[in-house]
Design a protein around this motif. Structure first.
Motif, mmCIF file in Angstrom:
data_model
loop_
_atom_site.group_PDB
_atom_site.id
_atom_site.type_symbol
_atom_site.label_atom_id
_atom_site.label_comp_id
_atom_site.label_asym_id
_atom_site.label_seq_id
_atom_site.Cartn_x
_atom_site.Cartn_y
_atom_site.Cartn_z
ATOM 1 N N GLN A 182 0.835 -1.203 0.000
ATOM 2 C CA GLN A 182 0.000 0.000 0.000
ATOM 3 C C GLN A 182 0.872 1.257 0.000
ATOM 4 O OE1 GLN A 182 -3.414 0.040 2.735
ATOM 5 N NE2 GLN A 182 -3.260 -2.192 2.873
ATOM 6 N N GLY A 183 1.978 1.209 0.748
ATOM 7 C CA GLY A 183 2.893 2.343 0.742
ATOM 8 C C GLY A 183 3.454 2.615 -0.646
ATOM 9 N N SER A 194 -5.301 -10.268 3.110
ATOM 10 C CA SER A 194 -5.491 -10.374 4.560
ATOM 11 C C SER A 194 -5.584 -9.013 5.239
ATOM 12 C CB SER A 194 -4.385 -11.211 5.221
ATOM 13 O OG SER A 194 -4.372 -12.523 4.703
ATOM 14 N N VAL A 195 -4.598 -8.150 5.058
ATOM 15 C CA VAL A 195 -4.596 -6.829 5.696
ATOM 16 C C VAL A 195 -5.114 -5.779 4.723
ATOM 17 C CG1 VAL A 195 -3.151 -5.001 6.655
ATOM 18 C CG2 VAL A 195 -2.726 -7.380 7.286
ATOM 19 N N GLY A 196 -6.151 -5.060 5.158
ATOM 20 C CA GLY A 196 -6.741 -4.019 4.330
ATOM 21 C C GLY A 196 -6.509 -2.634 4.907
ATOM 22 N N ASP A 197 -7.564 -2.027 5.437
ATOM 23 C CA ASP A 197 -7.510 -0.641 5.922
ATOM 24 C C ASP A 197 -7.176 -0.631 7.415
ATOM 25 O OD1 ASP A 197 -7.871 2.001 6.581
ATOM 26 O OD2 ASP A 197 -9.783 2.218 5.533
ATOM 27 N N ILE A 198 -5.932 -0.294 7.754
ATOM 28 C CA ILE A 198 -5.496 -0.300 9.152
ATOM 29 C C ILE A 198 -6.226 0.747 9.981
ATOM 30 C CG2 ILE A 198 -3.569 1.285 8.804
ATOM 31 C CD1 ILE A 198 -3.637 -1.815 11.111
ATOM 32 N N SER A 199 -6.759 1.795 9.334
ATOM 33 C CA SER A 199 -7.473 2.823 10.090
ATOM 34 C C SER A 199 -8.744 2.256 10.719
ATOM 35 C CB SER A 199 -7.808 4.021 9.199
ATOM 36 O OG SER A 199 -8.778 3.689 8.220
ATOM 37 N N VAL A 200 -9.285 1.191 10.157
ATOM 38 C CA VAL A 200 -10.443 0.522 10.761
ATOM 39 C C VAL A 200 -10.043 -0.114 12.085
ATOM 40 C CG1 VAL A 200 -12.063 -1.401 10.493
ATOM 41 C CG2 VAL A 200 -11.634 0.146 8.573
ATOM 42 N N VAL A 201 -8.870 -0.735 12.106
ATOM 43 C CA VAL A 201 -8.371 -1.376 13.324
ATOM 44 C C VAL A 201 -8.123 -0.345 14.411
ATOM 45 C CG1 VAL A 201 -6.517 -2.798 14.292
ATOM 46 C CG2 VAL A 201 -7.326 -3.213 11.950
ATOM 47 N N LEU A 202 -7.581 0.805 14.037
ATOM 48 C CA LEU A 202 -7.200 1.830 15.002
ATOM 49 C C LEU A 202 -8.326 2.805 15.333
ATOM 50 C CD1 LEU A 202 -3.660 2.684 13.560
ATOM 51 C CD2 LEU A 202 -4.218 1.109 15.431
ATOM 52 N N GLY A 203 -9.441 2.689 14.624
ATOM 53 C CA GLY A 203 -10.537 3.635 14.790
ATOM 54 C C GLY A 203 -11.398 3.372 16.008
ATOM 55 N N PRO A 204 -12.372 4.245 16.258
ATOM 56 C CA PRO A 204 -13.210 4.135 17.459
ATOM 57 C C PRO A 204 -14.106 2.908 17.471
ATOM 58 C CG PRO A 204 -14.027 5.850 15.986
ATOM 59 C CD PRO A 204 -12.695 5.435 15.457
ATOM 60 N N ASP A 205 -14.358 2.320 16.307
ATOM 61 C CA ASP A 205 -15.211 1.131 16.227
ATOM 62 C C ASP A 205 -14.396 -0.135 15.997
ATOM 63 O OD1 ASP A 205 -17.549 2.712 16.479
ATOM 64 O OD2 ASP A 205 -17.473 3.181 14.331
ATOM 65 N N GLY A 206 -13.116 -0.077 16.314
ATOM 66 C CA GLY A 206 -12.232 -1.184 15.994
ATOM 67 C C GLY A 206 -12.008 -2.182 17.120
ATOM 68 N N TRP A 207 -12.939 -2.264 18.084
ATOM 69 C CA TRP A 207 -12.736 -3.155 19.222
ATOM 70 C C TRP A 207 -12.611 -4.614 18.786
ATOM 71 C CZ3 TRP A 207 -10.685 -3.410 23.626
ATOM 72 C CH2 TRP A 207 -11.009 -4.407 24.552
ATOM 73 N N GLY A 267 -3.611 6.529 19.880
ATOM 74 C CA GLY A 267 -3.768 7.908 19.449
ATOM 75 C C GLY A 267 -4.936 8.081 18.497
ATOM 76 N N VAL A 268 -5.013 9.263 17.908
ATOM 77 C CA VAL A 268 -6.048 9.553 16.910
ATOM 78 C C VAL A 268 -5.747 8.727 15.658
ATOM 79 C CG1 VAL A 268 -7.104 11.340 15.476
ATOM 80 C CG2 VAL A 268 -6.361 11.874 17.817
ATOM 81 N N PRO A 269 -6.702 7.962 15.168
ATOM 82 C CA PRO A 269 -6.435 7.111 14.010
ATOM 83 C C PRO A 269 -6.069 7.938 12.784
ATOM 84 C CG PRO A 269 -8.786 7.182 14.483
ATOM 85 C CD PRO A 269 -8.090 7.825 15.639
ATOM 86 N N PRO A 270 -5.223 7.404 11.930
ATOM 87 C CA PRO A 270 -4.806 8.151 10.741
ATOM 88 C C PRO A 270 -5.965 8.352 9.778
ATOM 89 C CG PRO A 270 -4.112 5.859 10.581
ATOM 90 C CD PRO A 270 -4.659 6.043 11.973
ATOM 91 N N THR A 271 -5.878 9.423 9.020
ATOM 92 C CA THR A 271 -6.866 9.680 7.972
ATOM 93 C C THR A 271 -6.432 8.921 6.714
ATOM 94 O OG1 THR A 271 -7.350 11.869 8.851
ATOM 95 C CG2 THR A 271 -7.989 11.425 6.562
ATOM 96 N N PRO A 272 -7.210 7.941 6.285
ATOM 97 C CA PRO A 272 -6.776 7.138 5.146
ATOM 98 C C PRO A 272 -6.807 7.931 3.847
ATOM 99 C CG PRO A 272 -9.000 6.524 5.791
ATOM 100 C CD PRO A 272 -8.501 7.490 6.823
ATOM 101 N N SER A 273 -5.840 7.681 3.007
ATOM 102 C CA SER A 273 -5.787 8.354 1.713
ATOM 103 C C SER A 273 -6.257 7.408 0.619
ATOM 104 C CB SER A 273 -4.358 8.823 1.419
ATOM 105 O OG SER A 273 -3.445 7.744 1.512
ATOM 106 N N MET A 327 -11.077 -5.307 5.528
ATOM 107 C CA MET A 327 -10.726 -5.454 4.113
ATOM 108 C C MET A 327 -11.759 -4.778 3.211
ATOM 109 S SD MET A 327 -8.659 -6.403 1.789
ATOM 110 C CE MET A 327 -7.502 -7.537 2.562
ATOM 111 N N THR A 328 -13.040 -5.013 3.461
ATOM 112 C CA THR A 328 -14.055 -4.411 2.587
ATOM 113 C C THR A 328 -14.067 -2.891 2.715
ATOM 114 O OG1 THR A 328 -15.762 -4.757 4.286
ATOM 115 C CG2 THR A 328 -15.500 -6.475 2.608
ATOM 116 N N ALA A 329 -13.570 -2.371 3.843
ATOM 117 C CA ALA A 329 -13.495 -0.917 4.012
ATOM 118 C C ALA A 329 -12.561 -0.268 2.997
ATOM 119 C CB ALA A 329 -13.040 -0.574 5.431
ATOM 120 N N MET A 330 -11.675 -1.062 2.404
ATOM 121 C CA MET A 330 -10.769 -0.512 1.390
ATOM 122 C C MET A 330 -11.532 0.079 0.206
ATOM 123 S SD MET A 330 -7.393 -0.822 1.958
ATOM 124 C CE MET A 330 -6.586 -1.084 0.371
#
Length: 275
Positions: free
Chosen positions: A103-104, A120-133, A204-210, A232-235
């Motif tokens: 992705q980088g 396997s790994v999609g949008d990491i901001s989902v994991v780090l976000g407020p709904d990522g429990w 911290g504050v989750p990153p803003t995905p680009s 993954m589907t959040a991608m």
């Protein structure tokens, strides 16, 4: 082959002829992860480039602490490797942490990427976000790995009993554990977590995905114990252009080993669509 770059020397498998496909593995693997994909891609007319990332397998483990293993360092290695091989543009496929590196590449060197496949790994901001429990529960290890020294001792205790349990389902378990027995090898393998996901990032504050400007395919396996389908589907929201999602049944986290023919079919169809 051994490829000497500016900072490190990488163990790289290069084979076939045709449009280039860069295959990027994750923790705790090496380029051997792609052994079922390489022959299929070569037979279909693609050139494959499968490096072992710095810190893993037969590649160098540079000094300098976690920052020497930051994903940005891996992205730089991949760009330099492509330049050394005279590859101007390629398809990029990444699994696990390799997905983050892929992705980088697609974000910072989009002109070099013909298509992006994240496995396997999609949008990491989902994991780090407020709904990522739910995601955090599955990825508890990314926090445990931060405790340098303690994590190594716990994972390697009793012939890697705890790491063996964590990696249950890996078809190459003994093979991937063997290189981790070398002095400093386990620390090097864990350092990508410590560089990219320290506690200040996790809490911290989750990153803003680009957004991605290249065609993207996301592939997730139904029996993945570490990652949810949602991340993954959040991608899809980050791909304004061509997006494709594929779910692989009867496969765990290492889906390219569990369902190699299915993964090969998906890769070949996507690469040909975007050739």
């Amino acid at each position: 082959m051994r490829m000497e770059l500016s900072d490190v020397t990488l163990d790289v498998e290069v084979s076939g002829e045709g449009p280039a496909v860069l295959l990027v593995h994750g923790f705790p693997d090496s380029h051997e992860l792609w052994r079922h994909q390489v022959p299929a891609l070569n037979a279909a007319g693609f050139r494959t480039i499968a490096p072992t990332l710095r810190g893993y397998g037969g590649s160098d483990r540079p000094e300098g602490g976690p920052e020497a293993f930051h994903p940005a360092k891996h992205v730089g290695d991949m760009l330099e490797l492509l330049a050394r091989l005279d590859v101007d543009r390629c398809h990029v496929v990444g699994h696990d942490w390799g997905s983050g590196v892929a992705q980088g590449l697609a974000q910072f060197a989009a002109e070099r990427v013909a298509s992006l496949t994240v496995m396997s790994v999609g949008d990491i901001s989902v994991v780090l976000g407020p709904d990522g429990w739910q995601e955090r529960q599955r990825m508890w290890h990314m926090t445990m790995f931060q405790f340098e020294g303690l994590a190594e001792e716990w994972l390697s205790r009793d012939d890697f009993a705890n790491l063996r349990q964590m990696l249950t389902g890996h078809a190459d378990l003994d093979k991937v554990l063997e290189p981790l027995r070398a002095p400093g090898a386990l620390t090097a393998a864990l350092n990508i977590y410590r560089a990219a996901l320290p506690m200040e990032v996790q809490l911290g504050v989750p990153p803003t995905p680009s957004a991605f400007t290249v065609p993207v395919m996301g592939v997730w396996s139904a029996d993945d114990r570490f990652l949810t389908e949602r991340q993954m589907t959040a991608m899809a929201a980050r791909v304004p252009g061509r997006w494709r999602y594929e779910r692989v049944e009867d496969a765990g986290h290492w889906l390219q080993l569990d369902q190699p023919e299915r993964v090969n079919d998906l890769l070949l169809s996507f690469l040909k669509e975007n050739g």
